[in-house]
Design an enzyme around this catalytic site. Sequence first.
Site, mmCIF file in Angstrom:
data_model
loop_
_atom_site.group_PDB
_atom_site.id
_atom_site.type_symbol
_atom_site.label_atom_id
_atom_site.label_comp_id
_atom_site.label_asym_id
_atom_site.label_seq_id
_atom_site.Cartn_x
_atom_site.Cartn_y
_atom_site.Cartn_z
ATOM 1 C CG HIS A 52 -8.410 4.301 11.629
ATOM 2 N ND1 HIS A 52 -9.426 4.084 10.740
ATOM 3 C CD2 HIS A 52 -9.001 4.433 12.850
ATOM 4 C CE1 HIS A 52 -10.590 4.077 11.383
ATOM 5 N NE2 HIS A 52 -10.359 4.292 12.666
ATOM 6 C CB THR A 81 -16.441 7.671 6.087
ATOM 7 O OG1 THR A 81 -16.446 6.553 6.984
ATOM 8 C CG2 THR A 81 -17.351 8.754 6.647
ATOM 9 C CB SER A 82 -19.126 2.925 4.631
ATOM 10 O OG SER A 82 -18.152 2.374 5.525
ATOM 11 C CB VAL A 121 -3.226 4.921 6.970
ATOM 12 C CG1 VAL A 121 -4.015 4.427 8.189
ATOM 13 C CG2 VAL A 121 -3.439 4.012 5.769
ATOM 14 N NE ARG A 157 -3.694 0.119 2.422
ATOM 15 C CZ ARG A 157 -4.338 0.474 3.527
ATOM 16 N NH1 ARG A 157 -4.256 -0.284 4.604
ATOM 17 N NH2 ARG A 157 -5.048 1.576 3.575
HETATM 18 N N1 APR Z 1 -15.793 10.432 -3.336
HETATM 19 C C1 APR Z 1 -16.321 10.382 -2.073
HETATM 20 N N2 APR Z 1 -16.711 9.235 -1.473
HETATM 21 C C2 APR Z 1 -16.559 8.099 -2.187
HETATM 22 C C3 APR Z 1 -16.018 8.066 -3.490
HETATM 23 C C4 APR Z 1 -15.631 9.306 -4.065
HETATM 24 N N3 APR Z 1 -15.107 9.373 -5.308
HETATM 25 N N4 APR Z 1 -16.011 6.765 -3.917
HETATM 26 C C5 APR Z 1 -16.515 6.026 -2.899
HETATM 27 N N5 APR Z 1 -16.862 6.823 -1.866
HETATM 28 C C6 APR Z 1 -17.451 6.465 -0.570
HETATM 29 C C7 APR Z 1 -18.273 5.188 -0.569
HETATM 30 O O1 APR Z 1 -19.585 5.450 -1.002
HETATM 31 C C8 APR Z 1 -18.215 4.797 0.902
HETATM 32 O O2 APR Z 1 -19.241 5.421 1.636
HETATM 33 O O3 APR Z 1 -16.395 6.221 0.331
HETATM 34 C C9 APR Z 1 -16.861 5.371 1.368
HETATM 35 C C10 APR Z 1 -15.816 4.300 1.596
HETATM 36 O O4 APR Z 1 -16.239 3.510 2.679
HETATM 37 P P1 APR Z 1 -15.207 2.428 3.260
HETATM 38 O O5 APR Z 1 -14.567 1.716 2.121
HETATM 39 O O6 APR Z 1 -15.934 1.661 4.314
HETATM 40 O O7 APR Z 1 -14.053 3.324 3.913
HETATM 41 P P2 APR Z 1 -14.061 3.981 5.359
HETATM 42 O O8 APR Z 1 -15.438 4.397 5.770
HETATM 43 O O9 APR Z 1 -13.011 5.029 5.367
HETATM 44 O O10 APR Z 1 -13.568 2.742 6.292
HETATM 45 C C11 APR Z 1 -13.327 3.057 7.643
HETATM 46 O O11 APR Z 1 -12.445 0.828 7.974
HETATM 47 O O12 APR Z 1 -11.146 -0.920 7.308
HETATM 48 C C12 APR Z 1 -11.195 0.165 8.130
HETATM 49 O O13 APR Z 1 -9.339 1.307 8.952
HETATM 50 C C13 APR Z 1 -10.109 1.154 7.803
HETATM 51 O O14 APR Z 1 -10.183 3.542 8.009
HETATM 52 C C14 APR Z 1 -10.868 2.424 7.469
HETATM 53 C C15 APR Z 1 -12.193 2.211 8.158
#
Ligand code: APR
Length: 233
Positions: A107, A176-177, A91, A59
């Site tokens: 994180h 973020t989800s 990160v 990564r």
């Molecule tokens: N612009 C904005 N948001 C976007 C885009 C984009 N181009 N593409 C995707 N997304 C959104 C998705 O719709 C989703 O809601 O980004 C979000 C990604 O969600 P996750 O993959 O779950 O990432 P995150 O919420 O940061 O995960 C939280 O989980 O695995 C752990 O430590 C890791 O920090 C991470 C934490």
Amino acid sequence: MENKPKLVISTGAGMSAESGINTFRDNGGLWENYDVMEVASAEGFARNPGLVHKFYNDRRKELVKAHPNLGHMGLVELEKYFDVYVITQNVDDLHERAGSKNVLHLHGELMKVRTINPPYKVYRLEEGNLETSPESTDSEGRHLRPHIVFFQEAVPEIENAIKLTEQADIFVVIGTSLAVYPAASLLHYVRPGVPIYYIDPHPAAVPSGVRVIKKGASEGVAQLIDELTRGKK
Ligand code: APR
């Protein structure tokens, strides 16, 4: 200098999606190709540290080829009008490379390693020296690990993040989800009456009253700048 309103922004993997960095839970996300418990948990690190070091080495090599996107740059633009604080689950160092001055990593940081045992010493890895292994040590012979908060580990910066959120005059969530705690709980520390924006093309369920901008980071931040600076330019 007059006191600018405090703008606190909480970002997740979607913030870096347009920079070519994989998210975790979207289609094709990182957790579709790796078992999170093997490569990003305390148990996984204890069981097979070499696999974990390799996961973060890969990564890190991707990250140095990536660049901040217009969403990251837009958050720097907002520093002209607001006292901006970024709280990120990411990160990567794309917020810093874009020029954001106040970035709090919940994180950990991919470009850093730290001693396994306290007192912790943190080191920044430079290009040309991006790979670590279980045999990696610092100049004092102390073994090193990725400076990442693994699942099953505490999130030391969460108290600082909550304090910042409680002081926000405007709170923004981007990409973020809202699936991982305690980061996802920050929303609930925003003072009543403080406006909350959520920029995400596939937004998770959020309390009514949150202003959802159903767009990617670059477009969504551009719209946010327009809304927040109307009449200030
Ligand atoms: N612009 C904005 N948001 C976007 C885009 C984009 N181009 N593409 C995707 N997304 C959104 C998705 O719709 C989703 O809601 O980004 C979000 C990604 O969600 P996750 O993959 O779950 O990432 P995150 O919420 O940061 O995960 C939280 O989980 O695995 C752990 O430590 C890791 O920090 C991470 C934490």
